[in-house]
Design an enzyme around this catalytic site. Sequence first.
Site, PDB file in Angstrom:
ATOM      1  N   ASP A 179       0.818  -1.205   0.000  1.00 60.48           N
ATOM      2  CA  ASP A 179       0.000   0.000   0.000  1.00 60.48           C
ATOM      3  C   ASP A 179       0.861   1.269   0.000  1.00 60.48           C
ATOM      4  OD1 ASP A 179      -2.541   1.300   0.334  1.00 60.48           O
ATOM      5  OD2 ASP A 179      -2.080   1.569   2.457  1.00 60.48           O
ATOM      6  N   GLY A 202      -7.461   8.774   8.071  1.00 59.60           N
ATOM      7  CA  GLY A 202      -7.613   9.072   9.494  1.00 59.60           C
ATOM      8  C   GLY A 202      -9.068   9.274   9.905  1.00 59.60           C
ATOM      9  N   SER A 220     -11.639   4.754   7.035  1.00 61.74           N
ATOM     10  CA  SER A 220     -11.952   4.921   8.464  1.00 61.74           C
ATOM     11  C   SER A 220     -12.669   6.236   8.710  1.00 61.74           C
ATOM     12  CB  SER A 220     -10.668   4.913   9.297  1.00 61.74           C
ATOM     13  OG  SER A 220     -10.012   3.687   9.158  1.00 61.74           O
TER      14      SER A 220
HETATM   15  O1  G3H Z   1      -4.007   3.290   2.490  1.00 61.25           O
HETATM   16  C1  G3H Z   1      -4.637   3.123   3.538  1.00 61.25           C
HETATM   17  C2  G3H Z   1      -5.846   3.823   3.788  1.00 61.25           C
HETATM   18  O2  G3H Z   1      -6.250   4.652   2.800  1.00 61.25           O
HETATM   19  C3  G3H Z   1      -6.511   3.798   5.078  1.00 61.25           C
HETATM   20  O3  G3H Z   1      -7.144   5.008   5.448  1.00 61.25           O
HETATM   21  O4  G3H Z   1      -6.595   5.067   7.837  1.00 61.25           O
HETATM   22  O5  G3H Z   1      -8.476   6.407   6.946  1.00 61.25           O
HETATM   23  O6  G3H Z   1      -8.646   3.948   7.072  1.00 61.25           O
HETATM   24  P1  G3H Z   1      -7.757   5.126   6.917  1.00 61.25           P
HETATM   25 ZN    ZN Z   2      -4.356   5.281   1.644  1.00 61.71          ZN
END
Ligand code: G3H
Ligand code: ZN
Length: 289
Positions: free
Chosen positions: A82, A186, A216
């Site tokens: 990622d 976040g 999230s």
């Molecule tokens: O690449 C990882 C994400 O886009 C996760 O985002 O921390 O808001 O769930 P998040």
């Molecule tokens: Zn991301």
Amino acid sequence: MVQRTLKYYYTKARKEGWALPQFNFSCAEQLQGIIEAGVHLKAPLLLGTSEGDSRFLGKTQAVALVESYRKDTRLPIFLNFDHGKSFESVKEAIEAGYDAVHFDGSAFLFKENIAIARKVVALARKNRISVVEGEFSEIPGKHSSFHKGEAPLLSKDSFTDPAQAREFVRKTGVDSLAVLIGTVHGIYKKNPNLDLERLQEIKKHVMSFLVLHGGSGTPPRDLLAAVKTGVVKVNISTELRAAFTNTLRETLKKEPDEIAPYNIFVPSVRAVQKAAERHIQFLGSANKI
Ligand code: G3H
Ligand code: ZN
């Protein structure tokens, strides 16, 4: 039996109107909770490690752990690298045996990003990587801590431009594109609203799969509206980190004398499982193996 690829599940999800959550992890215990959620709900699982996650865990170790669960559970489980920020880090992930990679070239000039993404695609094709994800509009925010403040200010000018998306996908050959339409990395007091009209426009312009980051803290109804418009994957990291770490803090407070990791981590594993199950349920990937 023929091994189904991640692309198979993206195609199926797009056709049937559901999405795969991508669950990021940085330790074996978080992974355990995610796997238990997948087993319980018979869901295909897409896992992710960011550069930070895999620096801590090790890319080879992440691949080996995922492979061991694949054998044990017989679930379709895929591992995506990622936000790889350079050709070199993505190359390492490919060589370590990841199933999919995300080259995040949003910090580069558009042209440079295209040139590197093309190289990533060429390397991936030689290494049986089923999905290469590209990105040119940076997704703002942070998932390294649990923010309760205001979300980063987003101007619609920074949202993914449909014509640029078409050019990017055509010139690079990426299989999926991370789009900026309002989700941020976040959890905040209030996450920004999603621009579904923009998403609809992007969809008209590109053939590739569309994916969202920053799952999230985004209300399920917003994410579902994006899924109904064609998004096939939603990344989730902060919620799983918060579930794991906040539960660990409580456990240590409640049980100050307990020292056995196999006792201390159990509530955290359960908390991650619960959070993962919630996403699997509302994104609709349960019973899709
Ligand atoms: O690449 C990882 C994400 O886009 C996760 O985002 O921390 O808001 O769930 P998040
Ligand atoms: Zn991301």
